[in-house]
Design a protein around this motif. Structure first.
Motif, PDB file in Angstrom:
ATOM      1  N   HIS A   8       0.819  -1.209   0.000  1.00 29.75           N
ATOM      2  CA  HIS A   8       0.000   0.000   0.000  1.00 29.75           C
ATOM      3  C   HIS A   8       0.857   1.265   0.000  1.00 29.75           C
ATOM      4  O   HIS A   8       0.329   2.352   0.177  1.00 29.75           O
ATOM      5  CB  HIS A   8      -0.937   0.005   1.213  1.00 29.75           C
ATOM      6  N   ARG A   9       2.155   1.102  -0.157  1.00 31.21           N
ATOM      7  CA  ARG A   9       3.127   2.196  -0.166  1.00 31.21           C
ATOM      8  C   ARG A   9       3.250   2.868   1.198  1.00 31.21           C
ATOM      9  O   ARG A   9       3.752   3.982   1.316  1.00 31.21           O
ATOM     10  CB  ARG A   9       2.833   3.191  -1.282  1.00 31.21           C
ATOM     11  N   ASN A  10       2.799   2.189   2.253  1.00 31.74           N
ATOM     12  CA  ASN A  10       2.923   2.710   3.615  1.00 31.74           C
ATOM     13  C   ASN A  10       4.384   2.936   3.980  1.00 31.74           C
ATOM     14  O   ASN A  10       4.783   4.020   4.407  1.00 31.74           O
ATOM     15  CB  ASN A  10       2.342   1.722   4.642  1.00 31.74           C
ATOM     16  N   THR A  11       5.158   1.886   3.816  1.00 32.12           N
ATOM     17  CA  THR A  11       6.562   1.945   4.210  1.00 32.12           C
ATOM     18  C   THR A  11       7.327   2.906   3.317  1.00 32.12           C
ATOM     19  O   THR A  11       8.222   3.615   3.780  1.00 32.12           O
ATOM     20  CB  THR A  11       7.193   0.542   4.174  1.00 32.12           C
ATOM     21  N   ARG A  12       6.971   2.976   2.061  1.00 32.83           N
ATOM     22  CA  ARG A  12       7.653   3.893   1.145  1.00 32.83           C
ATOM     23  C   ARG A  12       7.433   5.344   1.583  1.00 32.83           C
ATOM     24  O   ARG A  12       8.349   6.160   1.503  1.00 32.83           O
ATOM     25  CB  ARG A  12       7.173   3.664  -0.297  1.00 32.83           C
ATOM     26  N   ARG A  13       6.217   5.673   2.031  1.00 32.96           N
ATOM     27  CA  ARG A  13       5.957   7.038   2.526  1.00 32.96           C
ATOM     28  C   ARG A  13       6.877   7.370   3.695  1.00 32.96           C
ATOM     29  O   ARG A  13       7.435   8.467   3.771  1.00 32.96           O
ATOM     30  CB  ARG A  13       4.500   7.192   2.975  1.00 32.96           C
ATOM     31  N   ILE A  14       7.033   6.418   4.602  1.00 29.68           N
ATOM     32  CA  ILE A  14       7.902   6.639   5.761  1.00 29.68           C
ATOM     33  C   ILE A  14       9.363   6.678   5.325  1.00 29.68           C
ATOM     34  O   ILE A  14      10.128   7.542   5.764  1.00 29.68           O
ATOM     35  CB  ILE A  14       7.654   5.558   6.836  1.00 29.68           C
ATOM     36  N   ALA A  15       9.762   5.779   4.433  1.00 29.61           N
ATOM     37  CA  ALA A  15      11.146   5.773   3.937  1.00 29.61           C
ATOM     38  C   ALA A  15      11.473   7.099   3.256  1.00 29.61           C
ATOM     39  O   ALA A  15      12.559   7.656   3.459  1.00 29.61           O
ATOM     40  CB  ALA A  15      11.354   4.606   2.972  1.00 29.61           C
ATOM     41  N   ASP A  16      10.549   7.608   2.466  1.00 29.38           N
ATOM     42  CA  ASP A  16      10.781   8.886   1.789  1.00 29.38           C
ATOM     43  C   ASP A  16      10.910  10.029   2.789  1.00 29.38           C
ATOM     44  O   ASP A  16      11.760  10.909   2.624  1.00 29.38           O
ATOM     45  CB  ASP A  16       9.674   9.182   0.780  1.00 29.38           C
ATOM     46  N   ALA A  17      10.087  10.032   3.834  1.00 33.83           N
ATOM     47  CA  ALA A  17      10.174  11.078   4.867  1.00 33.83           C
ATOM     48  C   ALA A  17      11.519  11.004   5.588  1.00 33.83           C
ATOM     49  O   ALA A  17      12.174  12.033   5.810  1.00 33.83           O
ATOM     50  CB  ALA A  17       9.021  10.942   5.860  1.00 33.83           C
ATOM     51  N   LEU A  18      11.951   9.802   5.938  1.00 36.77           N
ATOM     52  CA  LEU A  18      13.254   9.624   6.583  1.00 36.77           C
ATOM     53  C   LEU A  18      14.374  10.077   5.647  1.00 36.77           C
ATOM     54  O   LEU A  18      15.294  10.793   6.056  1.00 36.77           O
ATOM     55  CB  LEU A  18      13.454   8.158   6.969  1.00 36.77           C
ATOM     56  N   GLY A  19      14.281   9.641   4.396  1.00 30.70           N
ATOM     57  CA  GLY A  19      15.305   9.992   3.407  1.00 30.70           C
ATOM     58  C   GLY A  19      15.400  11.482   3.159  1.00 30.70           C
ATOM     59  O   GLY A  19      16.502  12.012   2.982  1.00 30.70           O
ATOM     60  N   PRO A 130      -0.016   5.335   7.127  1.00 28.47           N
ATOM     61  CA  PRO A 130       0.470   6.405   7.986  1.00 28.47           C
ATOM     62  C   PRO A 130      -0.159   7.739   7.596  1.00 28.47           C
ATOM     63  O   PRO A 130      -0.369   8.021   6.420  1.00 28.47           O
ATOM     64  CB  PRO A 130       1.981   6.407   7.750  1.00 28.47           C
ATOM     65  N   ASP A 131      -0.426   8.536   8.620  1.00 29.62           N
ATOM     66  CA  ASP A 131      -1.037   9.840   8.391  1.00 29.62           C
ATOM     67  C   ASP A 131       0.006  10.934   8.580  1.00 29.62           C
ATOM     68  O   ASP A 131       1.201  10.650   8.772  1.00 29.62           O
ATOM     69  CB  ASP A 131      -2.251  10.037   9.298  1.00 29.62           C
ATOM     70  N   ALA A 132      -0.438  12.181   8.519  1.00 27.67           N
ATOM     71  CA  ALA A 132       0.496  13.310   8.638  1.00 27.67           C
ATOM     72  C   ALA A 132       1.250  13.275   9.966  1.00 27.67           C
ATOM     73  O   ALA A 132       2.434  13.622  10.032  1.00 27.67           O
ATOM     74  CB  ALA A 132      -0.258  14.629   8.479  1.00 27.67           C
ATOM     75  N   GLY A 133       0.580  12.840  11.018  1.00 27.28           N
ATOM     76  CA  GLY A 133       1.251  12.725  12.318  1.00 27.28           C
ATOM     77  C   GLY A 133       2.349  11.685  12.303  1.00 27.28           C
ATOM     78  O   GLY A 133       3.413  11.878  12.897  1.00 27.28           O
ATOM     79  N   ASP A 134       2.103  10.564  11.617  1.00 25.88           N
ATOM     80  CA  ASP A 134       3.120   9.512  11.503  1.00 25.88           C
ATOM     81  C   ASP A 134       4.321   9.999  10.702  1.00 25.88           C
ATOM     82  O   ASP A 134       5.475   9.730  11.062  1.00 25.88           O
ATOM     83  CB  ASP A 134       2.533   8.267  10.825  1.00 25.88           C
ATOM     84  N   VAL A 135       4.048  10.717   9.622  1.00 23.59           N
ATOM     85  CA  VAL A 135       5.137  11.251   8.794  1.00 23.59           C
ATOM     86  C   VAL A 135       5.948  12.266   9.594  1.00 23.59           C
ATOM     87  O   VAL A 135       7.190  12.254   9.553  1.00 23.59           O
ATOM     88  CB  VAL A 135       4.596  11.851   7.480  1.00 23.59           C
ATOM     89  N   ALA A 136       5.277  13.108  10.368  1.00 21.48           N
ATOM     90  CA  ALA A 136       5.988  14.082  11.208  1.00 21.48           C
ATOM     91  C   ALA A 136       6.833  13.370  12.262  1.00 21.48           C
ATOM     92  O   ALA A 136       7.979  13.760  12.523  1.00 21.48           O
ATOM     93  CB  ALA A 136       4.991  15.035  11.866  1.00 21.48           C
TER      94      ALA A 136
END
Length: 153
Positions: A8-19, A130-136
């Motif tokens: 669902h691209r969940n992990t990719r969203r988090i990986a991109d935020a970390l990156g 993940p939502d905006a809070g998770d990305v933050a």
């Protein structure tokens, strides 16, 4: 930073935020060769959680690595349900990384949409994550990892 498949691209969203915070490339396990990893002072390893564990392709990428002493690593994951205390998958992956010589600097997990098996019947669990809070939160975690990388400890 290595990130395995993400249905669902969940992990990719988090990986991109970390990156973004770490100014790092996000790689697949196949791209994370020893030569590439040896150039990094800090490496993140992450995937979605499948059957209460990290994607086997990620684990298979780590096990044959040469000694990575002197490099910091962190673990990140997305999962439909919280990590159960009886099966600490982030801890298990951390032990594998330490066995390869990495210093485990931390771990980050958050919820992500999960439509596996019976969850699919109800449209999944952890909808909207993940939502905006998770990305933050991921970005805040990345800042702490960046400080560790800069400090070298």
């Amino acid at each position: 930073m290595t990130s395995s498949r993400s249905q669902h691209r969940n992990t990719r969203r988090i990986a991109d935020a970390l990156g973004d915070v770490l100014e790092a490339r996000v790689l697949t396990p196949a791209q994370a060769t020893p030569a590439v990893l040896e150039q990094a002072a800090l490496v993140g390893f992450g995937s979605g959680i499948y059957w209460m564990g990290f994607d086997q392709r990620l684990v298979d990428c780590i096990r044959p690595l040469p000694d990575m002493s002197g490099r910091n690593a962190f673990v990140f994951a997305t999962s439909g349900l919280p990590e159960p205390p009886f099966r600490r998958y982030t801890h298990r992956l951390g032990l594998i990384l330490e066995d390869r010589g990495f210093r485990l600097a931390g771990s980050f997990t958050c919820r992500g949409l999960d439509t596996w098996g019976p969850f699919k019947l109800v449209g999944g669990v952890s909808k909207g994550r993940p939502d905006a809070g998770d990305v933050a939160a991921a970005k805040n975690f990345a800042e702490s990892m960046r400080l560790i990388a800069e400090d070298g400890t």
